[in-house]
Design an enzyme around this catalytic site. Structure first.
Site, PDB file in Angstrom:
ATOM      1  CG  HIS A 134      -1.923   0.956   1.408  1.00  0.00           C
ATOM      2  ND1 HIS A 134      -1.700   2.264   1.750  1.00  0.00           N
ATOM      3  CD2 HIS A 134      -3.271   0.842   1.258  1.00  0.00           C
ATOM      4  CE1 HIS A 134      -2.849   2.913   1.807  1.00  0.00           C
ATOM      5  NE2 HIS A 134      -3.827   2.070   1.510  1.00  0.00           N
ATOM      6  CG  ASP A 211       0.218  -2.269   6.583  1.00  0.00           C
ATOM      7  OD1 ASP A 211      -0.679  -2.342   7.460  1.00  0.00           O
ATOM      8  OD2 ASP A 211       0.056  -1.702   5.485  1.00  0.00           O
ATOM      9  CD  GLN A 214      -6.823  -4.704   4.123  1.00  0.00           C
ATOM     10  OE1 GLN A 214      -7.827  -5.405   4.214  1.00  0.00           O
ATOM     11  NE2 GLN A 214      -6.893  -3.406   3.921  1.00  0.00           N
ATOM     12  CE  LYS A 237      -7.263  -0.404   6.123  1.00  0.00           C
ATOM     13  NZ  LYS A 237      -7.983   0.365   5.106  1.00  0.00           N
ATOM     14  CB  CYS A 375      -3.766   3.327  -1.530  1.00  0.00           C
ATOM     15  SG  CYS A 375      -5.012   4.573  -1.228  1.00  0.00           S
TER      16      CYS A 375
END
Lengths: 417, 150
Positions: A134, A211, A214, A237, A375
Site C-alpha cells: 500500500h 503492516d 488487513q 478496519k 492506493c
C-alpha cells in the site's frame, strides 16, 4: 457425552445472523436496495457495541485523560489506558507500554520512519519493501530515502500475487537494516509468510515492520510468535472507529527511539533550557489523544475476541471460496490475486467494462465495492492493469451477498457485454 | 436502472469501445498528460494547431472508464476545425453542463453532440471522468504538460 476430540472437530457454526443484527447500518438500503457492503477492506462497519461505548463516553464520562484530579477524568483515563491492555492481549505483546496509540497505521509507519529511521538508518542502508505494498508502506520510506540517502529495495511478487521468497532472500544482506512488508495485501488478499520472513530478516541483522491493517481482522496475530519488531494497524478496519491506530514495537526499540512529536503529555519536565521525555508509551503520544476512539477500538477488539478470530476467519474463508467459485464462472472475468494463502479479498477485472463503470452499475443494485488502484499504484503497474474492482469480505457478509454481487455483474454484462 | 441507461447511452458505449482519434500523432504541436489520482485513469491529449490557430488535428491515448474514453473520443471529433478560442468556449459550456450549472444549450448546437454525456450530473463521482479529457486538452493548448483532477 462429547469428548474433547469431538469438540475440536465440531466448531460451533458462526452465527452470522446474530452478528449482522449487531451492525445497525446493515438494516438500511442503498439506492433503494438492501445494502450489500463488500468494502470492509477499505473501512469496516461498526457494531452497536462500539457505537454504544463511544456514545457512553461522551454522555457519562468524558474528560481529558492523564490530567484531571476528579472522578470522571480518573474513570475515563482508566478506560482509555485499559484499552492498551486489551490490545496487548489481542496481539500478545509482552508489555502494555509497547502499545502506542496513533491516528492510524499510516501514522504508525510514519512514526517508525521518522523516529527509528532518522535515528538509526544511515546513507546506503537498505530498506526492503515489496511490490504489493500500500502507498502507506512505500511513501514514508521514499521520504526517508530522500532525506537520509537510504536505499529502497523492492521484493518482487509472482503473477498470482505471492512474495517470491527466493528473490526476497537475495535482497537480504549486510546493508539491509529494515524489512517493511504488509502482513496481508489489501488488493490481492495474499497472506505473507511473516514468521519465515522475520526469521530470515533477523538472520541478516535487519529489523522487521509488518503492516497488519488487513490481517488483524481476519486471523489471530501473535507478535511474539511472529517475532517482528514493529507491527501496525488501524482501528477502523477492525470494526472500530477511524482516528485511532496502533503501533506495537519492542520495548528496547521504543526506549532507544527519539520522540516523534513534541508537546503536552509526552514530557517528564519542561524548562526553556531542557525537556525530558515521559516514560513509555507516553513518550510517543504528544497532545490530547483520540479518547473516545481508543475506547471504541477497545470495544471492537472485545467484540471480535468474543466471537473468536479463528471462527471469523473460517466464516470469511467460506464466503471467499464461494465468491471465488461464483465469480470464476463469469465469462471474461479475471480474478486478480490467486495465491493459495489468501483471505477475504476478491479483486477482479472484466474484459468488457472498466472497474469504475462496474462499480457505478452495481452501486445501483445496492452493492458497495471499491474500484480503482486501492492506493497501490506500483502493484497495478506490476500487474499491468489500471485498476480492479475489489469486493472485500467482513465478518457480517454472507453467501447471499455474493449472489447479489453476481446478479449485479449480470447487469454490467448486459450493458457493456 | 433508468439513470444507468441515461448514463450509458448507446453513443457513449460505442465511443467507449471504439474511440475515435485514438492514436499518437507524430506532428502534434501541443500535448498534455491528464491524470485522475483518485482512480488512476490517465490519458494524453495531442493537438495540432495550424498557422491560423485552427485545431487541425486532435487525438488521444490512454486508459480509462467508458465515460472518460467516450468523452475524449467525442471531444477530439468536436474540436477539429475549430479555433482555439472556440475550443475553450466549448470546454466551459461542457463543464457547466456536466456539473449541472447549465445545459449548454445557449452556447450553440455544437454542444448538442455532447449532451449524451450530461447524465454524469446524476453521478457526482463520475463528473471528473467526463471532464478530465477536456481539462487535459485545455492544458495542452495553454502549454501546460500535466493536469490532475485534484
Amino acid at each position: 457425552m462429547t469428548s474433547a476430540h469431538d469438540m475440536d472437530m465440531n466448531i460451533a457454526p458462526f452465527d452470522v445472523v446474530g452478528v449482522r443484527a449487531d451492525f445497525p447500518i446493515l438494516t438500511r438500503t442503498m439506492r433503494g436496495k438492501p445494502l450489500v457492503f463488500l468494502d470492509s477492506a477499505a473501512s469496516a462497519q461498526k457494531p452497536r457495541q462500539v457505537i454504544d461505548a463511544m456514545h457512553d463516553v461522551y454522555e457519562r464520562e468524558y474528560a481529558n485523560v492523564h490530567r484531571g484530579l476528579y472522578e470522571i477524568s480518573e474513570a475515563v483515563t482508566a478506560r482509555y489506558e485499559g484499552v492498551r491492555e486489551t490490545i496487548r492481549g489481542f496481539i500478545n505483546a509482552a508489555h502494555t507500554h509497547e502499545i502506542i496509540f496513533t491516528r492510524n497505521a499510516t501514522e504508525s509507519i510514519n512514526l517508525v520512519a521518522a523516529s527509528y529511521g532518522r535515528a538509526f538508518l544511515e546513507e546506503g542502508d537498505e530498506v526492503i519493501i515489496s511490490e504489493l505494498e500500500h502507498h502507506s508502506n512505500i511513501v514514508p520510506w521514499q521520504m526517508l530515502r530522500d532525506e537520509k540517502g537510504v536505499v529502497l529495495r523492492v521484493a518482487p511478487i509472482s503473477d498470482d500475487g505471492e512474495l517470491v521468497m527466493s528473490e526476497f532472500e537475495k535482497l537480504l544482506g549486510s546493508r539491509t537494516k529494515l524489512v517493511a512488508l504488509a502482513h496481508m495485501s489489501n488488493v490481492l488478499g495474499t497472506i505473507l509468510p511473516v514468521a519465515e520472513i522475520t526469521r530470515l530478516a533477523h538472520a541478516a541483522g535487519a529489523k522487521v515492520l509488518l503492516d497488519g491493517c488487513q490481517s488483524v481482522t481476519h486471523m489471530p496475530v501473535d507478535v511474539r510468535e511472529i517475532g517482528c519488531d514493529f507491527y501496525v494497524f488501524s482501528g477502523h478496519k477492525l470494526y472500530g472507529p477511524s482516528g485511532i491506530g496502533v503501533l506495537y514495537a519492542r520495548e528496547d526499540l521504543l526506549e532507544a527511539m527519539p520522540p516523534y512529536m513534541g508537546g503536552g503529555d509526552m514530557i517528564a519536565s519542561v524548562t526553556f533550557e531542557k525537556t525530558t521525555w515521559a516514560k513509555l508509551p507516553h513518550k510517543f503520544e504528544a497532545g490530547t489523544p483520540a479518547i473516545a476512539q481508543a475506547i471504541g477500538l477497545g470495544a471492537a477488539i472485545d467484540y471480535v475476541s468474543a466471537l473468536g478470530l479463528e471462527q471469523i476467519g473460517a466464516h470469511e474463508q467460506d464466503i471467499l471460496n464461494y465468491g471465488t467459485q461464483q465469480l470464476s464462472s463469469i465469462d471474461g472475468l479475471h480474478l486478480v490475486g490467486t495465491a493459495p494463502a489468501k483471505a477475504s479479498v476478491l479483486s477482479f477485472t472484466l474484459d468488457c467494462a472498466h472497474p469504475h463503470d462496474i462499480a457505478t452499475v452495481i452501486d445501483r443494485a445496492g452493492v458497495a465495492v471499491r474500484a480503482g488502484h486501492h492506493c497501490a499504484q506500483p502493484l497495478m503497474a506490476r500487474l499491468d492493469i489500471p485498476a480492479t474492482v475489489r469486493a472485500s469480505i467482513g465478518m457480517y457478509n454472507t453467501r447471499a451477498d455474493i449472489d447479489v454481487l453476481v446478479t449485479a455483474l449480470g447487469e454490467v454484462l448486459e450493458i457493456f457485454g | 436502472m433508468d439513470d444507468l441507461r441515461e448514463l450509458y447511452q448507446e453513443v457513449i458505449l460505442d465511443h467507449g469501445k471504439h474511440p475515435r482519434n485514438f492514436r499518437t500523432p507524430d506532428d502534434a504541436t501541443a500535448e498534455a498528460h491528464g491524470n485522475n489520482p483518485l482512480c488512476g485513469d490517465q490519458l494524453t491529449v495531442y493537438v495540432k494547431l495550424d498557422a491560423d490557430g485552427l485545431v487541425e488535428d486532435a487525438a488521444f491515448i490512454g486508459r480509462g472508464c467508458a465515460i472518460s474514453v467516450a468523452s475524449a473520443s467525442m471531444m477530439t471529433e468536436l474540436v477539429k476545425g475549430k479555433t482555439e478560442a472556440k475550443a475553450h468556449e466549448l470546454f466551459e459550456a461542457f463543464h457547466a453542463m456536466c456539473t449541472g450549472e447549465g445545459d449548454g444549450g445557449a452556447v450553440d448546437e455544437e454542444l448538442d453532440k455532447l449532451k449524451v454525456l450530461s447524465g454524469v450530473r446524476d453521478f457526482p463521482t463520475r463528473v471528473k471522468c467526463a471532464t478530465l479529457p477536456w481539462h487535459t486538452m485545455v492544458a495542452a493548448l495553454a502549454g501546460d504538460g500535466e493536469v490532475t483532477t485534484e
